[in-house]
Design an enzyme around this catalytic site. Structure first.
Site, short mmCIF file in Angstrom:
data_model
loop_
_atom_site.label_atom_id
_atom_site.label_comp_id
_atom_site.label_asym_id
_atom_site.label_seq_id
_atom_site.Cartn_x
_atom_site.Cartn_y
_atom_site.Cartn_z
N ASP A 101 -0.68 -0.92 -32.40
CA ASP A 101 -1.95 -0.34 -32.84
C ASP A 101 -1.78 0.42 -34.15
O ASP A 101 -1.20 1.51 -34.18
CB ASP A 101 -2.48 0.60 -31.76
CG ASP A 101 -3.82 1.24 -32.12
OD1 ASP A 101 -4.41 0.82 -33.13
OD2 ASP A 101 -4.27 2.13 -31.39
N ASP A 161 -7.70 -0.51 -38.41
CA ASP A 161 -7.44 -0.21 -37.00
C ASP A 161 -7.38 -1.49 -36.19
O ASP A 161 -8.40 -2.11 -35.90
CB ASP A 161 -8.53 0.71 -36.46
CG ASP A 161 -8.20 1.26 -35.08
OD1 ASP A 161 -7.18 0.85 -34.52
OD2 ASP A 161 -8.98 2.08 -34.58
#
Length: 488
Positions: A315, A99
């Site tokens: 992201d 992440d």
């Protein structure tokens, strides 16, 4: 799990009992003694021996890192990518979601009684127990890391008190617990498609409670591998200790699953980059235009900075792609104009879908996003359209109707990042990407020797159980930490 925009704050007295329910406060627990012997006893102190020691030491710090990767980013499946890392002494394997939108790493803790024992694809999950690791220790409120997380000293967090956290994500899920410090084991690149074990001391969250999909047995993992911009992220901590350069790359294989995740200087393929927007908490870049087929959307410059959301966020922890309504509406309208006879319907109050049996790439246009420094992000129809409940659905999402954290932002997730090598060059505050076969190899450069090594793809998507690291890796990690301490 989708939507990794989040905030973090200290979580103090309310859950303080969690950190001590298995014995000891800060500094508590047993005391261990390890006998240390000088590497060059007696007269074996020649210049060549000392120089060889320094070379090995520097190689261990400056060489690239190869992180095994698994999972898939397809929106019609669970949609997540994860890596395998080792933590503790002796080391245990943990599967953590990759992440780039998260600033901390955390794994489920022994105190998390509601955490599932098995997760995504039947992976056997592991709960971290500080008391099972010879190198694990609690992080107190007086630690600089804790002060940095809280933006400085905060009320109720005093010396000899554990440093707590709550990590809340944009989809409403959260992880809460306390910070610990331990050895993280990773694979250092030592040759073409070859690695040796290396390690670094890292502070990460010990999750004692969680909610939502984080606790679902269908898509649960051991935790989150935070590769965000802040000093608390995994990449920043390893770089601060001079274990690695502050550069990493991922190539998410949207066809076969898994892909490449590497830390270091990528020299092949060559990647054009664009500057990161300064003073932003996420990896944000300035978008300048949107092209559908051969036509550009008629948008004004201020559309790209709605509500002071400067730049588009990159992201890897998000599955879909989110656009402000001012971009989303004309974009979808232009795409659908290629097939004006479609009958649209909305599934689950979020997906715009239609019945279509033709070839997607022949019947719909590619979408190209333009960024500063002439960097382009091309997304093909088969990437932004996906099959769902016997229909074809559009992956673009209107961020205005999303949660408050994502309202009117531009955020690109795995929908557009898959099948591209994405390079994060934090040394030069830039990011870039190029279309790439993520099941192939890339080349990493060793900054000290100048040598270049191949790093290949991994696919651990269908692991049913943990592959425990062999004793050799453990012994190597212990010897490395004792004989080759980090350069201060």
């Amino acid at each position: 799990m989708d939507s990794r925009l989040h905030w973090i704050l200290p979580f103090l007295a309310v859950v303080e009992f969690l950190a001590f329910s298995h014995g000891g406060g800060v500094g508590g627990g047993g005391v261990g003694v390890i006998e240390v012997t000088y590497k060059f006893p007696g007269s074996d102190r020649s210049l060549s021996a000392l120089r060889a020691h320094d070379v090995v030491r520097h190689l261990a710090i400056l060489a690239g890192v190869d992180v095994p990767l698994g999972g898939t980013g397809r929106p019609d499946s669970i949609g997540l990518y994860y890596a395998k890392i080792g933590i503790g002494t002796p080391a245990k394997d943990y599967y953590v979601q990759v992440d780039t939108g998260s600033d901390i790493t955390w794994v489920n803790c022994i105190q998390c009684h509601e955490c599932p024992q098995r997760g995504y694809h039947g992976i056997e999950l592991t709960r971290y127990n500080k008391n099972d690791s010879l190198t694990g220790k609690l992080v107190s409120c007086e630690n600089d890391f804790c002060k940095g997380i809280g933006g400085g000293s905060f009320s109720g967090c005093t010396a000899n008190t554990s440093c707590f956290y709550t990590e809340v994500y944009g989809d409403g899920t959260y992880s809460m617990g306390y910070f610990v410090e331990d050895i993280v084991i990773y694979d250092r690149v030592s040759g073409d498609l070859q690695t040796t074990s290396a390690n670094g001391s890292v502070i990460f969250g010990c999750g004692a409670g969680q909610s939502g999909d984080l606790g679902s047995s269908d898509d649960a993992l051991d935790g989150i591998l935070g590769f965000g911009k802040s000093n608390s992220s995994m990449i920043s901590q390893l770089a601060a200790s001079r274990r690695v350069k502050k550069m990493f790359a991922h190539c998410l294989d949207g066809v076969n699953g898994g892909g490449i995740f590497a830390i270091g200087h990528v020299v092949q393929p060559q990647v054009n980059t664009t500057p990161l927007v300064p003073d932003q908490s996420h990896y944000s870049v300035n978008m300048t235009a949107v092209q559908v087929g051969l036509d550009f959307l008629n948008l004004t410059t201020d559309v790209y900075m709605i509500n002071d959301n400067k730049g588009a966020i990159i992201d890897s922890g998000t599955t879909l792609a989110y656009l402000p309504q001012e971009i989303y509406v004309p974009l979808v309208k232009q795409i659908l104009s290629w097939q004006p006879d479609l009958t649209l319907q909305t599934l689950h109050d979020q997906y715009t879908c239609f019945d279509h049996s033709g070839n997607l790439d022949d019947d719909f246009p590619p979408v190209v996003f333009h960024f500063e420094n002439s960097l382009l992000l091309k997304v093909y129809p088969h990437e932004y359209l996906f099959s769902f409940e016997d229909l074809t659905c559009i992956g673009w999402q209107n961020s205005r109707i999303q949660s408050q954290e994502k309202s009117n932002i531009t955020l690109f997730g795995d929908l557009v990042l898959s099948n591209k090598l994405v390079l994060y060059d934090l040394e030069n505050q830039a990011i870039g990407w190029t279309e790439y076969n993520c099941s192939s190899t890339i080349k990493l450069k060793d900054e000290l020797t100048g040598s270049v090594h191949l790093v290949g793809a991994h696919s651990i998507s269908h692991c049913g159980s943990l592959n425990v690291r062999v004793l050799f890796f453990l012994l190597m990690a212990l010897l490395h930490s004792l004989l080759f301490p980090p350069i201060l």
